[in-house]
Design an enzyme around this catalytic site. Structure first.
Site, PDB file in Angstrom:
ATOM      1  N   ALA A 150       3.290   5.684  -2.997  1.00 16.21           N
ATOM      2  CA  ALA A 150       4.476   6.404  -3.453  1.00 16.21           C
ATOM      3  C   ALA A 150       4.451   6.583  -4.966  1.00 16.21           C
ATOM      4  O   ALA A 150       4.765   7.662  -5.487  1.00 16.21           O
ATOM      5  CB  ALA A 150       5.745   5.663  -3.036  1.00 16.21           C
TER       6      ALA A 150
ATOM      7  N   VAL B 180       0.840  -1.202   0.000  1.00 19.17           N
ATOM      8  CA  VAL B 180       0.000   0.000   0.000  1.00 19.17           C
ATOM      9  C   VAL B 180       0.872   1.248   0.000  1.00 19.17           C
ATOM     10  O   VAL B 180       0.634   2.200  -0.756  1.00 19.17           O
ATOM     11  CB  VAL B 180      -0.966   0.000   1.198  1.00 19.17           C
ATOM     12  CG1 VAL B 180      -1.798   1.282   1.215  1.00 19.17           C
ATOM     13  CG2 VAL B 180      -1.883  -1.217   1.145  1.00 19.17           C
ATOM     14  N   ASP B 181       1.898   1.261   0.834  1.00 17.59           N
ATOM     15  CA  ASP B 181       2.820   2.396   0.853  1.00 17.59           C
ATOM     16  C   ASP B 181       3.524   2.552  -0.490  1.00 17.59           C
ATOM     17  O   ASP B 181       3.715   3.671  -0.987  1.00 17.59           O
ATOM     18  CB  ASP B 181       3.864   2.206   1.952  1.00 17.59           C
ATOM     19  CG  ASP B 181       3.388   2.712   3.306  1.00 17.59           C
ATOM     20  OD1 ASP B 181       2.672   3.718   3.337  1.00 17.59           O
ATOM     21  OD2 ASP B 181       3.740   2.097   4.317  1.00 17.59           O
ATOM     22  N   ILE B 182       3.936   1.439  -1.080  1.00 16.70           N
ATOM     23  CA  ILE B 182       4.664   1.497  -2.349  1.00 16.70           C
ATOM     24  C   ILE B 182       3.762   2.026  -3.461  1.00 16.70           C
ATOM     25  O   ILE B 182       4.171   2.860  -4.275  1.00 16.70           O
ATOM     26  CB  ILE B 182       5.242   0.116  -2.697  1.00 16.70           C
ATOM     27  CG1 ILE B 182       6.375  -0.230  -1.721  1.00 16.70           C
ATOM     28  CG2 ILE B 182       5.735   0.071  -4.132  1.00 16.70           C
ATOM     29  CD1 ILE B 182       6.869  -1.661  -1.822  1.00 16.70           C
TER      30      ILE B 182
END
Length: 415
Positions: free
Chosen positions: A203, A198-200
């Site tokens: 980003a 999710v973070d990737i």
């Protein structure tokens, strides 16, 4: 006019007559299509730092600001490199200059104000309202003072709505956003995806959003807000499960490594390890059957089309799995690739990074003191910037402040 004036406190730093915030960015001649773009990275942990790092990979001049305590991922180890920097931090923060500022103090915020005046792009993931409380609200302060600024805000759930302002963490969003419910085996627990997906994805959305805003600025001359939420990121990657539910109304379930729709599309055991095979259309299925020595199954009414194979998945897998298990991975891979059937051994991370094709594509590089992942976006007519290792917190504080015009006494106070 600066977005932040000097403090009236007795111990405040007294700036010189002119402070050149632009001087904080040191290398406008970097290779890459974004050369000369000044990025102020006020973010921490993963999504924001990774987005800023991608901008740096394509030539942007990125200045990361850290608190005296440092980005907490500096301690997310082992392993640590010879300078004591965690591999986790290093993987999100290479190719950046680094300045340490205590933004809890007016002196630190004064420097930040000059940096904000000069930035082309700002990336931040503070708790909602933090910068506004310090006098740096985007709409009422930053945008009027620096109309060309592109302001990328990354939050967990957004800043408004029923959950606006709540903090966001990758695994929490995997759970809340439905991703965890479709990951894992039917008889097991829901599983977190093995990377902070999710973070990737957030980003990458932030990177794309900033580039869209840069393009728009070339036409209008104005910057704008790029509003990214981890919630948006996780919902955006639910394909095909969201589409299937939208059409059928059936709640998607966990299927392990099996594809929810295509059959066969999964991991099989071979004599020397796990092996993935995808026969996503009828031609590929016929080629797979031929390589396995059972071409007659393609005319079996149970397996003629994918909808039939999906309905009779267990019977088909029970038939072909024992045949696959008699092969070695290298031989089976060569035969299936020749026949046009997508397949691959299930590699470890080490095997993947050291594979000849990954090396050929420069996706794993070892040069000029940098050892790590390369740049995954290749442009035909432009180079990418040379990657440099992540540095210690505050590695460039004195140099940056001096370039901006602060005198030695002020630098000592701030540093």
């Amino acid at each position: 006019m600066s977005v932040f004036t000097s403090s009236s406190e007795a111990n405040a730093v007294t700036p010189p007559v002119v402070i050149d915030g632009r001087a904080a960015w040191r290398s406008e001649d970097r290779d890459g299509v974004l050369s000369g773009l000044r990025v102020l990275d006020l973010s921490r942990v993963l999504a924001g730092p990774y987005a800023a790092q991608m901008l740096a990979d394509h030539g942007a001049d990125v200045l990361k600001v850290e608190a005296p305590s440092g980005d907490e991922t500096r301690g997310w180890g082992p392993p640590f490199d010879e300078d004591g920097i965690s591999a986790y931090y290093g993987g999100m923060n290479h190719s950046k200059d680094n300045i340490c500022l205590d933004l809890r103090t007016e002196q630190g915020r004064e420097v930040l104000g000059h940096l904000l005046n000069a930035a082309d792009v700002v990336v931040e993931n503070f708790k909602a309202g933090t910068l506004a409380a310090w006098g740096f609200d985007y709409e009422s302060v930053l945008a009027p003072a620096n109309p060309g600024m592109i302001y990328c805000r990354i939050t967990g759930f957004g800043v408004d709505g029923p959950m606006g302002g709540l903090p966001g963490y990758d695994a929490v969003l995997q759970s809340f956003g439905g991703l965890m419910s479709v990951n894992g085996y039917p008889e097991g627990n829901p599983l977190r995806v093995g990377v902070p997906i999710v973070d990737i994805v957030a980003a990458n959305l932030a990177f794309s959003g900033v580039l869209l805003a840069v393009l728009d600025r070339t036409r209008t001359g104005n910057g704008q807000l790029v509003d990214i939420a981890l919630l948006d990121a996780v919902i955006s990657i639910l394909h095909p499960h969201a589409a299937n539910w939208t059409v059928s109304g059936v709640v998607p379930q966990r299927t392990g490594e099996l594809h929810p729709t295509v059959v066969p599309y999964q991991v099989f055991a071979t004599r020397d390890g796990d092996f993935f095979i995808s026969a996503a259309n009828d031609r590929q299925f016929a080629s797979l059957a031929a390589v396995l020595g059972v071409p007659e199954i393609v005319t079996d009414p149970r397996f003629v089309a994918n909808r039939d194979r999906h309905k009779h998945r267990e019977e088909l897998i029970a038939l072909i799995a024992p045949l696959i298990e008699t092969w070695r991975r290298e031989e089976l891979g060569a035969r299936l690739t020749e026949a046009g059937v997508p397949c691959s051994p299930v590699n470890t991370v080490a095997q993947a990074l050291q594979s000849p094709q990954v090396r050929h594509r420069e996706l794993f590089v070892e040069r000029d003191g940098y050892r790590g992942i390369g740049v995954p976006i290749s442009l035909g007519n432009a180079k990418t910037a040379a990657q440099t290792p992540a540095v210690k917190c505050g590695a460039h504080t004195v140099e940056v402040l001096a370039a901006m015009g602060y005198d030695a006494e002020s630098i000592d106070t701030l540093a």
